[in-house]
Design a protein around this motif. Sequence first.
Motif, PDB file in Angstrom:
ATOM      1  N   VAL A   6       7.975  -7.437   0.002  1.00 22.95           N
ATOM      2  CA  VAL A   6       6.858  -6.875   0.743  1.00 22.95           C
ATOM      3  C   VAL A   6       7.240  -5.495   1.267  1.00 22.95           C
ATOM      4  O   VAL A   6       8.310  -5.329   1.863  1.00 22.95           O
ATOM      5  CB  VAL A   6       6.491  -7.795   1.929  1.00 22.95           C
ATOM      6  N   SER A   7       6.370  -4.515   1.032  1.00 22.44           N
ATOM      7  CA  SER A   7       6.556  -3.184   1.609  1.00 22.44           C
ATOM      8  C   SER A   7       5.497  -3.012   2.701  1.00 22.44           C
ATOM      9  O   SER A   7       4.585  -3.833   2.814  1.00 22.44           O
ATOM     10  CB  SER A   7       6.396  -2.112   0.526  1.00 22.44           C
ATOM     11  N   GLU A   9       3.056  -1.140   2.679  1.00 21.22           N
ATOM     12  CA  GLU A   9       1.757  -0.885   2.061  1.00 21.22           C
ATOM     13  C   GLU A   9       1.183  -2.081   1.314  1.00 21.22           C
ATOM     14  O   GLU A   9      -0.024  -2.237   1.237  1.00 21.22           O
ATOM     15  CB  GLU A   9       1.850   0.287   1.063  1.00 21.22           C
ATOM     16  N   LYS A  10       2.060  -2.915   0.705  1.00 25.23           N
ATOM     17  CA  LYS A  10       1.540  -3.973  -0.157  1.00 25.23           C
ATOM     18  C   LYS A  10       2.610  -5.008  -0.476  1.00 25.23           C
ATOM     19  O   LYS A  10       3.799  -4.794  -0.233  1.00 25.23           O
ATOM     20  CB  LYS A  10       1.010  -3.378  -1.461  1.00 25.23           C
ATOM     21  N   VAL A  11       2.160  -6.104  -1.053  1.00 25.33           N
ATOM     22  CA  VAL A  11       3.071  -7.114  -1.579  1.00 25.33           C
ATOM     23  C   VAL A  11       3.453  -6.680  -2.997  1.00 25.33           C
ATOM     24  O   VAL A  11       2.591  -6.509  -3.848  1.00 25.33           O
ATOM     25  CB  VAL A  11       2.397  -8.510  -1.607  1.00 25.33           C
ATOM     26  N   LEU A  12       4.750  -6.465  -3.219  1.00 22.15           N
ATOM     27  CA  LEU A  12       5.209  -6.017  -4.532  1.00 22.15           C
ATOM     28  C   LEU A  12       5.397  -7.173  -5.500  1.00 22.15           C
ATOM     29  O   LEU A  12       5.177  -7.034  -6.693  1.00 22.15           O
ATOM     30  CB  LEU A  12       6.522  -5.245  -4.390  1.00 22.15           C
ATOM     31  N   ASN A  58      -0.877  -2.792 -11.287  1.00 18.27           N
ATOM     32  CA  ASN A  58      -0.765  -1.659 -10.365  1.00 18.27           C
ATOM     33  C   ASN A  58       0.680  -1.339  -9.979  1.00 18.27           C
ATOM     34  O   ASN A  58       0.940  -0.318  -9.360  1.00 18.27           O
ATOM     35  CB  ASN A  58      -1.604  -1.900  -9.113  1.00 18.27           C
TER      36      ASN A  58
END
Length: 92
Positions: A6-7, A9-12, A58
């Motif tokens: 998790v970053s 900005e988003k879940v990687l 993405n």
Amino acid sequence: MYLEIVSPEKVLLSAEVNSVTVPGVEGEFQMLNNHAPIVSVLEKGFVKVDGNFEIPKNLKAEVTKAQDGKWHFPIKGGVLEMKNNKAIVLAD
């Protein structure tokens, strides 16, 4: 084991994996299923993940697949927690 990267900005990644290798401050180390509970600070490097999972479209520009077949997720640092066959990487 289950892995979440998790970053802010988003879940990687959120998937069942075979192994994960992380860049700890004392050196790189790998975790497999049933690894002992651990919390570790991570430094800049790659979270290397082995498993049979799909990379979201993405994210394909952000991650690379190495010759050894592992996916490499670049991080600037972060924290890892592993317990009960679940690893969570909070990455910068």
